[in-house]
Scaffold this motif. Structure first.
Motif, short mmCIF file in Angstrom:
data_model
loop_
_atom_site.label_atom_id
_atom_site.label_comp_id
_atom_site.label_asym_id
_atom_site.label_seq_id
_atom_site.Cartn_x
_atom_site.Cartn_y
_atom_site.Cartn_z
N GLU A 1 -6.29 8.43 3.79
CA GLU A 1 -6.33 10.22 3.83
C GLU A 1 -7.28 10.75 3.98
OE1 GLU A 1 -2.62 12.25 0.63
OE2 GLU A 1 -5.05 12.25 0.46
N ALA A 2 -8.81 10.00 3.98
CA ALA A 2 -9.98 10.56 4.29
C ALA A 2 -10.49 9.93 5.80
CB ALA A 2 -11.67 10.01 3.63
N ARG B 1 -7.35 3.00 -9.36
CA ARG B 1 -7.62 2.64 -8.12
C ARG B 1 -6.45 2.95 -6.85
NH1 ARG B 1 -8.88 -3.75 -10.16
NH2 ARG B 1 -10.35 -3.74 -10.68
N ALA B 2 -5.03 3.30 -7.62
CA ALA B 2 -5.09 3.96 -6.57
C ALA B 2 -4.75 5.15 -5.85
CB ALA B 2 -3.28 3.65 -7.26
N ALA B 3 -5.06 6.07 -6.77
CA ALA B 3 -5.69 7.49 -6.40
C ALA B 3 -7.02 6.88 -5.58
CB ALA B 3 -6.20 8.33 -6.93
N ARG B 4 -7.34 6.00 -5.46
CA ARG B 4 -8.67 5.83 -4.61
C ARG B 4 -8.60 5.38 -3.56
NH1 ARG B 4 -11.90 3.80 -9.19
NH2 ARG B 4 -11.54 1.73 -8.51
N LEU B 5 -7.20 4.87 -3.49
CA LEU B 5 -6.45 4.37 -2.31
C LEU B 5 -6.27 5.42 -1.19
CD1 LEU B 5 -5.07 0.96 -3.81
CD2 LEU B 5 -6.51 0.87 -1.48
N LEU C 1 1.35 -1.50 -0.15
CA LEU C 1 -0.10 -0.34 0.03
C LEU C 1 0.71 1.29 0.35
CD1 LEU C 1 -2.79 -0.82 2.16
CD2 LEU C 1 -2.79 -0.85 0.08
N GLU C 2 1.92 1.36 0.74
CA GLU C 2 2.94 2.54 0.83
C GLU C 2 3.18 2.31 -0.85
OE1 GLU C 2 6.77 3.54 3.21
OE2 GLU C 2 6.97 1.87 2.27
N ALA C 3 4.26 1.66 -1.30
CA ALA C 3 3.72 1.40 -3.03
C ALA C 3 3.14 2.30 -3.79
CB ALA C 3 4.83 0.58 -3.22
N MET C 4 1.70 2.10 -3.52
CA MET C 4 0.57 2.61 -4.55
C MET C 4 0.41 3.39 -3.79
SD MET C 4 -1.10 -0.23 -6.11
CE MET C 4 -1.73 -1.73 -6.05
N ALA C 5 0.25 4.31 -2.61
CA ALA C 5 0.33 5.49 -2.18
C ALA C 5 1.10 6.59 -2.93
CB ALA C 5 0.48 5.94 -0.87
#
Length: 297
Positions: A80-81, A71-75, A7-11
């Motif tokens: 963040e939300a 999808r990465a943007a949604r994650l 998830l860190e790499a995705m962000a």
């Protein structure tokens, strides 16, 4: 066992896409450019696909990168939300708080305080659970517990709020019939009304000279709630030891009479228990501070 998503790499990938560059993403995230580049390379290796076509001046998303970018943007947005919501919850008193308290103390001393608390913190709701039985703060889902008396050793946070005076009393009619004890040992010849949750089998007394006497009470009635003992006391069934917040008014009115006025049962203690470790949510901290303000007197 399948590996968890990176998830860190995705962000980081989502931030590269948003800012259109590794260097810009590094500055925004407070990371070094090599760290961001390594994260991107790690993600591409994991997925087995190139995400960007690199030129000397720009990055261009590949087909695989385009599919992943949304999808990465949604994650990233969801994460963040979630963090923002939790930070707001931690900083602003709002939401439910579950509070436990002894039955009689809760009715007479805690419940009357709650309207002022709710007026001060309109975003907080309180679930007040009253019981003289011992409950488990963690297992039973409480945010805070008020308890009177000795505590079992535990890892919970414990705040000592105030001493709780105890009185020995009986009805004047009972004492007229059976005599007025002059010494704690005389209680062995009297009927005693026992409280079921004391955790001890004896009554302890002390006088001004420091003499300590322990008496094992016997009698026809044992009850697990202090106020429920009052009808038997008033009816002349026997003698009881109860907190002053239960007996005080009746003694002052003459409906009950203090027994052994030259001796006293040692004070008990009111404690406030909360979960161990870490910062409290603001709603719990607000209630804790309020209870300390109103009860630690």
């Amino acid at each position: 066992m399948p590996r968890l998503p990176d998830l860190e790499a995705m962000a980081i990938f989502a931030r590269i896409v948003e800012l259109r560059g590794i260097g810009a993403a590094a500055v925004d995230l407070g990371l070094s450019t090599p760290t961001v580049s390594k994260s991107l390379a790690r993600l591409e290796q994991r997925l087995g696909a190139r995400l960007f076509n690199r030129t000397s001046r720009r990055l261009v998303l590949t087909e695989a990168g385009q599919r992943l970018a949304e999808r990465a943007a949604r994650l990233l947005a969801d994460a963040e939300a979630a963090e923002a919501a939790l930070r707001e919850d931690a900083a602003t008193p709002q939401g439910p708080v579950r509070l436990g308290a002894p039955m009689s103390f809760g009715v007479s001393q805690v419940a009357p305080l709650l309207p002022a608390f709710l007026a001060r913190y309109p975003g907080v709701t309180v679930d007040l659970h009253l019981s003289d039985a011992r409950v488990d703060l963690i297992a039973d889902g409480f945010d805070a517990l008020l308890r009177i008396g000795p505590l079992v050793d535990s890892s919970l946070r414990v705040r000592r709020l105030a001493p709780v005076a105890r009185l020995v009393a009986a009805s004047p009619a009972y004492l007229d019939r059976h005599g007025r004890p002059g010494h704690p040992a005389d209680l062995r010849r009297h009927a005693c009304i026992n409280y079921a949750y004391t955790g001890v089998a004896a009554w302890l007394f002390e006088n001004r000279a420091g003499e300590v006497v322990t008496v094992t009470p016997g009698g026809p009635l044992t009850i697990n709630n202090g106020e429920a003992m009052l009808p038997a006391l008033l009816a002349g069934i026997g003698i009881a030891v109860l907190p002053a917040f239960i007996l005080g008014d009746m003694v002052a009115e003459g409906r009950l009479e203090r027994v052994l006025p030259d001796w006293h049962a040692p004070d008990s203690t009111l404690h406030l228990l909360t979960a161990p470790g870490g910062p409290r949510p603001a709603r719990v901290g607000a209630l804790v501070d309020f209870l300390v303000e109103r009860l630690a007197a």
